[in-house]
Write an enzyme that holds these catalytic residues in place. Structure first.
Site, PDB file in Angstrom:
ATOM      1  N   GLY A 162      38.285 -38.827  25.331  1.00  0.00           N
ATOM      2  CA  GLY A 162      38.984 -40.044  25.736  1.00  0.00           C
ATOM      3  C   GLY A 162      38.066 -41.009  26.485  1.00  0.00           C
ATOM      4  N   SER A 199      45.806 -40.510  40.053  1.00  0.00           N
ATOM      5  CA  SER A 199      45.853 -41.961  39.880  1.00  0.00           C
ATOM      6  C   SER A 199      46.388 -42.640  41.134  1.00  0.00           C
ATOM      7  CB  SER A 199      46.800 -42.259  38.710  1.00  0.00           C
ATOM      8  OG  SER A 199      47.123 -43.617  38.655  1.00  0.00           O
ATOM      9  N   TYR A 217      55.425 -41.213  34.312  1.00  0.00           N
ATOM     10  CA  TYR A 217      53.977 -40.960  34.337  1.00  0.00           C
ATOM     11  C   TYR A 217      53.519 -40.672  35.774  1.00  0.00           C
ATOM     12  CZ  TYR A 217      48.976 -41.854  34.470  1.00  0.00           C
ATOM     13  OH  TYR A 217      47.621 -41.744  34.716  1.00  0.00           O
ATOM     14  N   LYS A 234      52.029 -37.115  37.743  1.00  0.00           N
ATOM     15  CA  LYS A 234      50.802 -36.975  38.550  1.00  0.00           C
ATOM     16  C   LYS A 234      51.156 -36.451  39.946  1.00  0.00           C
ATOM     17  CE  LYS A 234      47.766 -38.391  35.522  1.00  0.00           C
ATOM     18  NZ  LYS A 234      46.807 -37.454  34.902  1.00  0.00           N
ATOM     19  N   ASP A 274      55.739 -53.745  38.267  1.00  0.00           N
ATOM     20  CA  ASP A 274      54.355 -53.963  38.703  1.00  0.00           C
ATOM     21  C   ASP A 274      54.235 -53.940  40.224  1.00  0.00           C
ATOM     22  OD1 ASP A 274      52.495 -54.005  36.726  1.00  0.00           O
ATOM     23  OD2 ASP A 274      52.460 -56.185  36.479  1.00  0.00           O
TER      24      ASP A 274
END
Ligand code: NAD
Ligand code: WQD
Length: 336
Positions: free
Chosen positions: A12, A126, A150, A154, A296
């Site tokens: 990746g 992350s 997501y 994590k 966001d």
């Protein structure tokens, strides 16, 4: 004896750059990748750049029999675990797939490592685990908040790793929280290569610079930031790759677990990115201001002292380097 590292997700974007940094640092590396989000020619490109054959096994990290075979065929000292699904938007559509792949994959991997007696792991986390942080630059001690499946995958992965580390002294674990990786390899043979329309800013800007997309859409200019647009801490992927070498060195030589941010400590706005990329490609890139993207975060920026103190890590490359290398990669067809 040379230490051998298993790199899951090594074909990746970040994994391939880390492969080269590890080989350069003298490690032997075995890649395991399902190619769910990687291009088939990456191993050949890695061989071309490194000048040496690449060991790349095609398979899924959730295949525990395959992992057992890899650990018995190779004397693996440590694992760097990149393999995961990474699209925030997709994770909202398919939460179970994300949890199954990201958290489930980690659990299968940990069990196989334990069976093999290999208990050193570097994990890709992350900045997304900070949710909307109260404090920027954000320290590693800030609370974890999930914003989407997501991010949740994590957070749960970090919690599993912390539990393991706290209860079993045989494990040494490095959790690396990346801010916004950007740029491409100096050879222009490797870089970010999204298969679909890019979600992330940098690859989108690259497509506009190539003339494949008409203009950049700036998602909101009414945030509480200096120019009103979203601010991120962009880190060159080659700096990020070097961070993994330092993390492994700390685990292997000192058995020292750590949880660190990897960023530059500097925030850049969307408009600053467009200006820097315009400089790199030699023309003013068209953009329009549109509505905010739901979910966001206004600002992400890393506190970097811990990475410096524990790993001796600091970034070397600038935003201009990120844009120039991204553009060089895009021009030779990389962003297609
Ligand atoms: P990427 O999609 O380019 O790389 C992930 C690789 O893992 C791909 O090659 C994919 O084929 C492989 N993979 C996925 N699921 C697999 C599975 N079950 N078994 C084997 N291989 C599998 O993504 P990337 O940007 O290189 O990200 C690497 C890691 O860093 C991921 O864990 C991601 O969540 C994390 N991360 C990425 C960013 C970012 O913005 N790129 C930021 C923070 C954290
Ligand atoms: C950066 C800035 C946008 C696209 C995502 C994930 C995160 C992490 C990295 C893995 C923001 C703005 C973007 C566009 C824009 N991945 N933007 N127009 O949102 O920081 O993070 O990728 O862990 O989990 O959420 O990155 O590149 O999408 O956005 O204006 O077409 O650019 O609003 O301010 P983000 P990004």
């Amino acid at each position: 004896m040379t230490d051998k590292i298993l790199l899951t997700g090594g074909a990746g974007y970040i994994g391939s750059h880390t492969y080269l940094a590890l080989v350069e640092a003298g490690y032997e590396v075995v890649i395991l990748d399902s190619f769910a989000n990687a291009h088939a020619d990456v191993p050949d490109r890695l061989a071309r750049i490194s000048g040496a054959p690449v060991i790349c096994i095609t398979g899924d990290v959730r295949d525990s029999a395959l992992l057992d075979r890899i650990f018995s065929n190779h004397r693996i000292t440590a694992v760097v675990h990149f393999a995961a699904l990474k699209s925030v938007a997709e994770s909202v559509q398919m939460p179970l797939e994300y949890l199954e792949n990201n958290l489930g994959g980690l659990l299968v991997l940990l069990a196989a490592m334990d069976r093999a007696g290999c208990r050193k792991l570097v994990f890709s986390s992350s900045a997304t685990v900070y949710g909307i942080p109260d404090e920027t630059p954000t320290p590693e001690t800030a609370p974890r908040r999930s914003m989407n499946p997501y991010g949740k995958s994590k957070i749960m992965s970090e919690e599993v790793l912390e539990e393991l580390d706290a209860t079993n002294a045989d494990w040494a674990i490095g959790i690396l929280r990346y801010f916004n990786p950007a740029g491409a390899h100096s050879s222009a043979l490797l870089g970010e290569n999204p298969r679909d329309l890019p979600n992330n800013l940098m690859p989108f800007v690259a497509k506009v610079a190539l003339g494949e997309l008409p203009r950049i859409q700036v998602f909101g200019n009414d945030y509480n930031t200096p120019d009103g647009t979203g601010v991120r801490d962009y880190i060159h992927v080659e700096d990020l790759a070097r961070g993994h070498v330092l993390s492994l060195d700390a685990l292997i030589s000192k058995g020292q677990s750590h949880l660190v941010n990897l960023g530059t400590g500097q925030g850049q706005s969307v408009l600053e990115i467009i200006a820097a990329y315009s400089d790199a490609c030699g023309r003013d890139l068209p953009f329009e201001i549109v509505a905010r993207r739901p979910g966001d975060v206004p600002i992400y920026c890393a506190r970097t002292e811990r990475a410096k103190d524990i790993l001796g890590f600091s970034t070397e490359k600038s935003l201009a380097d990120m844009c120039r290398s991204s553009w060089a990669w895009a021009m030779q067809g990389g962003s297609n």
